[in-house]
Structure formats: structure tokens, C-alpha cells
Design an enzyme around this catalytic site. Structure first.
Site, PDB file in Angstrom:
ATOM      1  CG  ASP A  80      -1.890  -1.183   1.151  1.00 61.34           C
ATOM      2  OD1 ASP A  80      -2.337  -1.510   0.035  1.00 61.34           O
ATOM      3  OD2 ASP A  80      -2.167  -1.791   2.207  1.00 61.34           O
ATOM      4  CG  HIS A 187      -6.613  -2.075  -0.876  1.00 66.66           C
ATOM      5  ND1 HIS A 187      -5.977  -2.616   0.208  1.00 66.66           N
ATOM      6  CD2 HIS A 187      -6.508  -0.726  -0.743  1.00 66.66           C
ATOM      7  CE1 HIS A 187      -5.504  -1.637   0.983  1.00 66.66           C
ATOM      8  NE2 HIS A 187      -5.817  -0.483   0.426  1.00 66.66           N
ATOM      9  CB  CYS A 273      -1.063  -6.341   1.030  1.00 71.20           C
ATOM     10  SG  CYS A 273      -1.780  -7.636   1.953  1.00 71.20           S
TER      11      CYS A 273
HETATM   12  N1  LIG Z   1      -2.932  -4.261  -0.179  1.00 66.28           N
HETATM   13  C1  LIG Z   1      -3.635  -4.758   0.813  1.00 66.28           C
HETATM   14  O1  LIG Z   1      -4.523  -5.568   0.604  1.00 66.28           O
HETATM   15  N2  LIG Z   1      -3.393  -4.317   2.037  1.00 66.28           N
HETATM   16  C2  LIG Z   1      -4.045  -4.797   3.189  1.00 66.28           C
HETATM   17  C3  LIG Z   1      -4.037  -3.744   4.245  1.00 66.28           C
HETATM   18  C4  LIG Z   1      -4.719  -4.199   5.487  1.00 66.28           C
HETATM   19  C5  LIG Z   1      -4.635  -3.186   6.596  1.00 66.28           C
HETATM   20  N3  LIG Z   1      -5.120  -3.751   7.811  1.00 66.28           N
HETATM   21  C6  LIG Z   1      -5.416  -1.931   6.249  1.00 66.28           C
HETATM   22  O2  LIG Z   1      -6.590  -1.855   6.556  1.00 66.28           O
HETATM   23  O3  LIG Z   1      -4.857  -1.013   5.658  1.00 66.28           O
END
Ligand SMILES: NC(=O)NCCC[C@H](N)C(=O)O
Length: 280
Positions: A80, A187, A273
């Protein structure tokens, strides 16, 4: 020291940026699922190490380990924090993300500094670092590259403004950016990812309209929609995707490397991620 190379990271290869989880990882954000009722840090760490080993042991990959950020429980979800685009002149243009969750903003700053550090050391995988010219937000988990098309989830985390800025940045490189409105998933890549042959594997329940993808392959559950391409014939997937998906992909001619990432799935994470991939 912002970023530390493993020796192999200096070789000409694809580079996966990874960051270990911190003991407070279970305090990470959740949006579409409930907060986990239990957590197990030693298990999370060993699952993360197994995930990283897949890259370390796969021909053509190196890993670059970024330092943990103990004040940010989601910091190991590095995807991210930045997105890499192959540059037609070689190497990758890497864009630090103006992240959508205020709680995660410090991660974006740390990633940006690490990328500048990596650029100053010099890596064949990293051509340049470019910032988005926007006051909007974007998470890397919303950005799906399929050849010269870049699909971007228009979600709670990624705004129309930021998607337009990405389009402005990438059009001169020959990419076209397509916004994909999405309400039911965190996402875009929670719902769809791309196989090496360009087909999009997706969990239709999470999509508003799968017809935006020209070659759409529906799958039976959410983890089956998540692939990380290791090479033209091999993908990395969560073991939660199950046998049926493995068989379907094997019939299409792909090998599947499975990893158990259950501790991260509890926090709305998936296989994509846990790394930022700078492809050779
Ligand atoms: N690229 C992704 O799928 N990222 C997951 C992020 C999970 C994190 N707990 C969030 O809510 O940002």
C-alpha cells in the site's frame, strides 16, 4: 540506516521490498471484517518469513528488507506504501503512495525515504522515484497492472483526484489508467489480480461490475483471487485458496506455490500486500 540490502539485492533481478511485522500487528485496521479475536506474533513472524523465503528461493528474485515500524501496526503491508511501474527505458519508476488511511500516513513517509535511500545506493531495479501531484489519496493495493493497462480501485482509500494524477504521470510512459469503482472490498486487489497470461482472477461478490475486465476468470473464494506472479509459469498464493483453485490454475499451465498467511488475512491482508515488486 533506512534500507539495508541483502547481498543478493545488488544482482540484476526482480526485487521484492518487504518489511517484518511488529508485535502489535493485531492492532491493524479492519474495514470489511471484524477485528481478530486472537493473534499469535511468533506465528505471524514465521508466516512472514515463509512468504519472504518464497522470493529468496525463486530464481530471478532478491529481497530488500525494510526496517519494522513499531508505531504502525499495518506497516508490513508494504504494497500500500508504493507502486512500481516498468519504465520503457529499463528499470522501474516507483511511486510512493499518498495513503488513504490517516493512521498509515507515517508508513508512506518512511517508504518514500527508503526509496530515496535505495536510489542513492543504486539498484538496477529502481530507475527513479516520482511523487503524485495530488491532494487526493491512493493505496498501492488498489493498483493492478496488466500489460500497459493500469486498473485502479476507486475505494475508500483511493480517490478520483489521485487516480487522475496517476494517469497524468503514466500516460507519457504509454500506460492507460482505468478507474474501477469498488465498495465491497478494501482494495481492488482484495477482489482481483492478474495471471501471467493477462487473465484476471476475481471474486465476483466483491465487484460492482466484472465486465470492465476483458478476460475475467471467476473464482470460488476471496483468497483464490489473489496471485503474486513469480514468473511466467508460477504464482504465489495463500494456502486458503484451496485445492480446487490450485487444480484450475495447474490446468491452465501454472505452478502454484502456497503459503499460509492466516495471521495477515485476519487483518484484511493478502499475499500481494506483503511486498512491493520491482520487476526486472
Ligand atoms: N494491499 C492490501 O490488501 N493491504 C491490506 C491492508 C490491510 C490493513 N489492515 C489496512 O486496513 O490497511
Amino acid at each position: 540506516m533506512l534500507a539495508r540490502f541483502r547481498p543478493a539485492a545488488r544482482k540484476l533481478s526482480s526485487l521484492a521490498l518487504v518489511r517484518p511485522p511488529s508485535p502489535n500487528y493485531a492492532d491493524g485496521l479492519v474495514t470489511h471484517i471484524s477485528a481478530p479475536s486472537s493473534s499469535d506474533f511468533p506465528l505471524a513472524l514465521s508466516q512472514w518469513e515463509s512468504y519472504v523465503n518464497v522470493f529468496d528461493e525463486h530464481a530471478g528474485w532478491s529481497t530488500l528488507h525494510l526496517p519494522p515500524i513499531s508505531s504502525c501496526p499495518d506497516a508490513h503491508f508494504v504494497e500500500d506504501q508504493a507502486v512500481a511501474f516498468k519504465h520503457p527505458g529499463g528499470g522501474n519508476l516507483v511511486v510512493p503512495c499518498p495513503m488513504g488511511a490517516p493512521e498509515r500516513a507515517p508508513e508512506a513517509k518512511r517508504m518514500h525515504l527508503s526509496l530515496l535511500d535505495l536510489a542513492s545506493v543504486g539498484s538496477p531495479a529502481l530507475r527513479s522515484v516520482a511523487q503524485l501531484d495530488t491532494s487526493g489519496t491512493m493505496d498501492g493495493g488498489d493498483v493492478l497492472k496488466v500489460g500497459s493497462t493500469v486498473y485502479v480501485g476507486q475505494t475508500l482509500r483511493s480517490s478520483v483526484d489521485a487516480i487522475a494524477a496517476l494517469s497524468d504521470l503514466l500516460s507519457p510512459l504509454g500506460y492507460s489508467v482505468v478507474a474501477v469503482p469498488l465498495k465491497k472490498a478494501l482494495h481492488l486487489k482484495s477482489a482481483v489480480t492478474a495471471l501471467p497470461d493477462g487473465a484476471i482472477v476475481g471474486f465476483e461478490e466483491l465487484l460492482e461490475d466484472s465486465s470492465v475486465f476483458p478476460d475475467f476468470l471467476p473464482v470460488a473464494n476471496e483468497p483464490s483471487a489473489h496471485v503474486v506472479v513469480l514468473d511466467e509459469k508460477t504464482v504465489l498464493m495463500s494456502s486458503a485458496a484451496g485445492e480446487e483453485t490450485t487444480r484450475m490454475l495447474e490446468k491452465r499451465g501454472f505452478g502454484v506455490v502456497g503459503v499460509d498467511i492466516s495471521e495477515f488475512e485476519k487483518l484484511e491482508g493478502c499475499v500481494t500486500c506483503l511486498s512491493v515488486r520491482l520487476r526486472e
